[in-house]
Design a protein around this motif. Structure first.
Motif, PDB file in Angstrom:
ATOM      1  N   TYR A 134       0.663  -1.275   0.123  1.00  0.00           N
ATOM      2  CA  TYR A 134      -0.024   0.149   0.075  1.00  0.00           C
ATOM      3  C   TYR A 134       1.176   1.112   0.027  1.00  0.00           C
ATOM      4  N   GLY A 135       1.906   1.242  -0.919  1.00  0.00           N
ATOM      5  CA  GLY A 135       3.122   2.183  -0.666  1.00  0.00           C
ATOM      6  C   GLY A 135       2.611   3.671  -1.018  1.00  0.00           C
ATOM      7  N   GLY A 136       1.711   4.128  -1.964  1.00  0.00           N
ATOM      8  CA  GLY A 136       1.358   5.336  -2.230  1.00  0.00           C
ATOM      9  C   GLY A 136       0.436   5.934  -0.999  1.00  0.00           C
ATOM     10  N   PRO A 137      -0.831   5.292  -0.732  1.00  0.00           N
ATOM     11  CA  PRO A 137      -1.385   5.648   0.406  1.00  0.00           C
ATOM     12  C   PRO A 137      -0.676   5.698   1.695  1.00  0.00           C
ATOM     13  N   ALA A 138       0.222   4.789   1.679  1.00  0.00           N
ATOM     14  CA  ALA A 138       0.985   4.984   3.063  1.00  0.00           C
ATOM     15  C   ALA A 138       1.777   5.910   3.244  1.00  0.00           C
ATOM     16  N   LEU A 139       2.631   6.420   2.072  1.00  0.00           N
ATOM     17  CA  LEU A 139       3.471   7.586   2.274  1.00  0.00           C
ATOM     18  C   LEU A 139       2.614   8.696   2.294  1.00  0.00           C
ATOM     19  N   THR A 140       1.407   8.837   1.587  1.00  0.00           N
ATOM     20  CA  THR A 140       0.265   9.983   1.976  1.00  0.00           C
ATOM     21  C   THR A 140      -0.070  10.136   3.365  1.00  0.00           C
ATOM     22  N   VAL A 253      -2.964   2.287  10.034  1.00  0.00           N
ATOM     23  CA  VAL A 253      -3.904   1.097   9.826  1.00  0.00           C
ATOM     24  C   VAL A 253      -5.243   1.608   9.784  1.00  0.00           C
ATOM     25  N   TRP A 254      -5.676   2.399  11.045  1.00  0.00           N
ATOM     26  CA  TRP A 254      -7.055   2.516  11.184  1.00  0.00           C
ATOM     27  C   TRP A 254      -7.644   3.781  11.187  1.00  0.00           C
ATOM     28  N   LEU A 255      -6.683   4.747  10.365  1.00  0.00           N
ATOM     29  CA  LEU A 255      -7.199   5.915  10.084  1.00  0.00           C
ATOM     30  C   LEU A 255      -6.712   6.542   8.674  1.00  0.00           C
ATOM     31  N   SER A 256      -5.470   6.528   8.449  1.00  0.00           N
ATOM     32  CA  SER A 256      -4.986   6.878   7.202  1.00  0.00           C
ATOM     33  C   SER A 256      -5.466   6.273   5.969  1.00  0.00           C
ATOM     34  N   LEU A 257      -5.303   4.903   6.026  1.00  0.00           N
ATOM     35  CA  LEU A 257      -5.419   3.959   4.933  1.00  0.00           C
ATOM     36  C   LEU A 257      -7.242   3.881   4.657  1.00  0.00           C
ATOM     37  N   PRO A 258      -7.844   3.960   5.743  1.00  0.00           N
ATOM     38  CA  PRO A 258      -9.526   3.569   5.539  1.00  0.00           C
ATOM     39  C   PRO A 258      -9.809   4.762   4.986  1.00  0.00           C
ATOM     40  N   ARG A 259      -9.195   6.225   5.321  1.00  0.00           N
ATOM     41  CA  ARG A 259      -9.986   7.381   4.789  1.00  0.00           C
ATOM     42  C   ARG A 259      -9.463   7.320   3.470  1.00  0.00           C
ATOM     43  N   GLN A 260      -8.841   6.689   2.812  1.00  0.00           N
ATOM     44  CA  GLN A 260      -8.196   6.679   1.470  1.00  0.00           C
ATOM     45  C   GLN A 260      -8.982   5.514   0.709  1.00  0.00           C
ATOM     46  N   GLY A 261     -10.003   4.565   1.423  1.00  0.00           N
ATOM     47  CA  GLY A 261     -10.695   3.681   0.639  1.00  0.00           C
ATOM     48  C   GLY A 261      -9.723   2.434   0.607  1.00  0.00           C
ATOM     49  N   GLN A 370      -7.260  10.867  -6.389  1.00  0.00           N
ATOM     50  CA  GLN A 370      -6.296  10.394  -6.071  1.00  0.00           C
ATOM     51  C   GLN A 370      -6.615   8.880  -5.164  1.00  0.00           C
ATOM     52  N   CYS A 371      -7.775   8.990  -4.470  1.00  0.00           N
ATOM     53  CA  CYS A 371      -8.192   7.908  -3.849  1.00  0.00           C
ATOM     54  C   CYS A 371      -8.564   6.784  -4.587  1.00  0.00           C
ATOM     55  N   LEU A 372      -9.345   7.081  -5.795  1.00  0.00           N
ATOM     56  CA  LEU A 372      -9.686   5.972  -6.518  1.00  0.00           C
ATOM     57  C   LEU A 372      -8.562   5.596  -7.356  1.00  0.00           C
ATOM     58  N   PHE A 373      -7.480   6.199  -7.800  1.00  0.00           N
ATOM     59  CA  PHE A 373      -6.442   5.749  -8.026  1.00  0.00           C
ATOM     60  C   PHE A 373      -5.594   4.726  -7.323  1.00  0.00           C
ATOM     61  N   PHE A 374      -5.572   5.056  -6.147  1.00  0.00           N
ATOM     62  CA  PHE A 374      -5.098   4.205  -5.095  1.00  0.00           C
ATOM     63  C   PHE A 374      -5.771   2.805  -4.789  1.00  0.00           C
ATOM     64  N   MET A 375      -6.884   3.078  -4.747  1.00  0.00           N
ATOM     65  CA  MET A 375      -7.847   1.902  -4.543  1.00  0.00           C
ATOM     66  C   MET A 375      -7.818   0.816  -5.643  1.00  0.00           C
ATOM     67  N   ALA A 376      -7.718   1.504  -6.970  1.00  0.00           N
ATOM     68  CA  ALA A 376      -7.506   0.512  -8.017  1.00  0.00           C
ATOM     69  C   ALA A 376      -6.327  -0.083  -8.283  1.00  0.00           C
ATOM     70  N   ILE A 377      -5.236   0.479  -7.948  1.00  0.00           N
ATOM     71  CA  ILE A 377      -3.850  -0.060  -8.110  1.00  0.00           C
ATOM     72  C   ILE A 377      -3.762  -1.105  -6.875  1.00  0.00           C
TER      73      ILE A 377
END
Length: 482
Positions: A134-140, A253-261, A370-377
């Motif tokens: 989950y590299g992209g959303p993790a760094l975000t 785990v419980w805030l950043s990633l879920p808020r990005q889908g 951006q969230c749609l992009f991360f989710m798709a990848i």
């Protein structure tokens, strides 16, 4: 009536803080329970620092913060224990080379090289893979929630402001340095094991914390108004270190990633928390708060409830970070897009308290793209094991090349010199930074394309879905009328 009383008790234990709702459990810490952690700290690390300062006195006006990727003997000058003022000490090398001749250094060296019984190396390796999966959303999440949102912690920012490391000229570099440490800890399993780069880097961070703490406390003894120990606690105390490990793990785990889908699978959560529990162990952080995902989550929520309360210093550091990142490569993001990242991840309430601007709906749309992009990848690659492995391997190389070796990153592997020393006459202030503007399309164009494609896909799906549904209804009615 019994179920009504139970429901009432549960409702009384439901808390909402900064847009996040959770239920209190026995694992959550109250303010009174957390208070002792504000005055306790890594005493062994501090004792070791004092011994190292005797063996090799630090250069004047300098607190070494050194790192080396390979940690080989002979790769850093000054390891013999002498310092001529022109060579940089490597505290890790000094510790390693003198552990056999000094009791305190020997105890620290034994501790960090003794692998705890609860460490499962296969689990640690899986936890490392989670970061890159989950590299992209993790760094975000790390940049805009763990770091920037973390500026809402009113005690921690008082320490950060006194280092001077979050002025607009250096905050970006500091962000990349922190990221380098995470990359070293996840580069490979060998990297985090004793003798590896991530293992050595974590020990250097531990000694750096001791050096900063020692410096601020020394200045506070000279001038008590410089730093209010009674109000803010010991600098870089146990609670602060727990919060740091928590923002890199539980918050993600419980805030950043879920808020990005993005939702992690149960086993991924267990593995990722275990990785950062071990990193916490190496850095001298009380790690039993990360024994299980439930405990880690409860600690994250306790900190959100008890520690986040932005001050004027919080506003200064948060805005300086935004200013140092806007229009800069490799993302070339505008100020409005940086701010919408913060608001999407942290919520409007906290970002208003941090004094951040309110972007237009256009930028909210870009963030959605951006969230749609991360989710798709993330979801597509995760579903195919072969592609998942290739992606993880590729991102390990790409992140290091861009953030550490790239000309728009650190340029080369940092030696972690601590250049901005706490001083009686220095504290980070709000700064203006001349921005040259976005010279290249950058990340915003990609997100706009993702938004357009995503909207087009949903519109097409809805259109053809309605066509099929109307056709089926028509046939059903025709059949019924016959």
């Amino acid at each position: 009536m019994i179920w009504l009383n139970s429901l009432r008790r549960n409702n009384e234990r439901i808390i909402t803080c900064w847009g996040y709702t959770f239920q209190l459990t026995d694992n959550h810490l109250t303010l009174e329970q957390a208070a002792p952690l504000k005055i306790s700290y890594d005493r062994l690390g501090e004792q070791a620092l004092h011994r190292l300062n005797i063996i090799s006195p630090p250069p004047r006006s300098a607190l070494p913060r050194n790192s080396n990727k390979f940690s080989e003997k002979g790769d850093v000058l000054g390891e013999s224990g002498s310092s001529n003022g022109t060579l940089k000490r490597d505290l890790f090398t000094l510790l390693r080379d003198n552990a056999d001749t000094d009791d305190v250094l020997g105890r620290l060296w034994l501790e960090v090289n003794t692998v705890p019984a609860w460490v499962d190396w296969s689990q640690i390796a899986r936890g490392q893979e989670v970061f890159y999966r989950y590299g992209g959303p993790a760094l975000t999440g790390l940049a805009y929630q763990s770091l920037l949102g973390g500026m809402g912690a009113n005690r921690v920012v008082e320490t950060l402001a006194r280092t001077g490391g979050f002025s607009t000229k250096v905050a970006r570099h500091r962000l990349f340095e922190t990221t380098q440490h995470i990359l070293q800890c996840t580069l490979s399993l060998e990297s985090i094991q004793p003798g590896g780069a991530g293992h050595a880097s974590s020990i250097r961070v531990r000694l750096l914390h001791a050096a900063v703490r020692d410096r601020i406390m020394s200045l506070a003894r000279q001038r008590p108004e410089y730093y209010d120990v009674e109000k803010w606690g010991i600098p870089i105390n146990d609670l602060d270190c727990i919060a740091t490990i928590g923002t890199f793990s539980a918050t993600l785990v419980w805030l950043s990633l879920p808020r990005q889908g993005i939702w992690l699978r149960d086993q991924e959560i267990v593995d990722y928390i275990a990785l950062f529990r071990y990193i916490g162990y190496l850095t001298g952080t009380p790690n039993h708060y990360f024994e299980t995902p439930a405990k880690a989550r409860a600690m994250m929520e306790s900190l959100l409830m008890n520690e986040i309360d932005p001050t004027d210093t919080s506003k200064i550091l948060a805005n300086n970070i935004i200013k140092c990142l806007q229009g800069q490569p490799p993302s070339y993001a505008s100020r409005q897009f940086l701010e919408v990242n913060c608001r999407w991840l942290n919520g409007n309430e906290l970002c208003d308290a941090l004094g951040l601007g309110r972007p237009s709906y256009y930028y909210w749309g870009l963030m959605g793209g951006q969230c749609l992009f991360f989710m798709a990848i993330c979801y597509s690659y995760r579903a195919i094991p072969f592609l998942d492995k290739r992606k993880i391997s590729a991102l390990r190389k790409i992140f290091w090349a861009v953030i550490v070796d790239g000309k728009h990153g650190l340029g080369n592997e940092t030696n972690f010199d601590f250049k901005y020393i706490p001083d009686l006459h220095k504290k980070t202030v709000m700064e203006d930074l001349e921005v040259t503007g976005v010279k290249q399309p950058g990340i915003e164009r990609r997100n706009l394309q993702a938004l357009v494609i995503g909207c087009g896909f949903f519109i097409a799906t809805a259109f053809f879905g309605l066509k099929i549904l109307s056709s089926l209804i028509g046939r059903l009615l025709t059949t019924m009328l016959r």
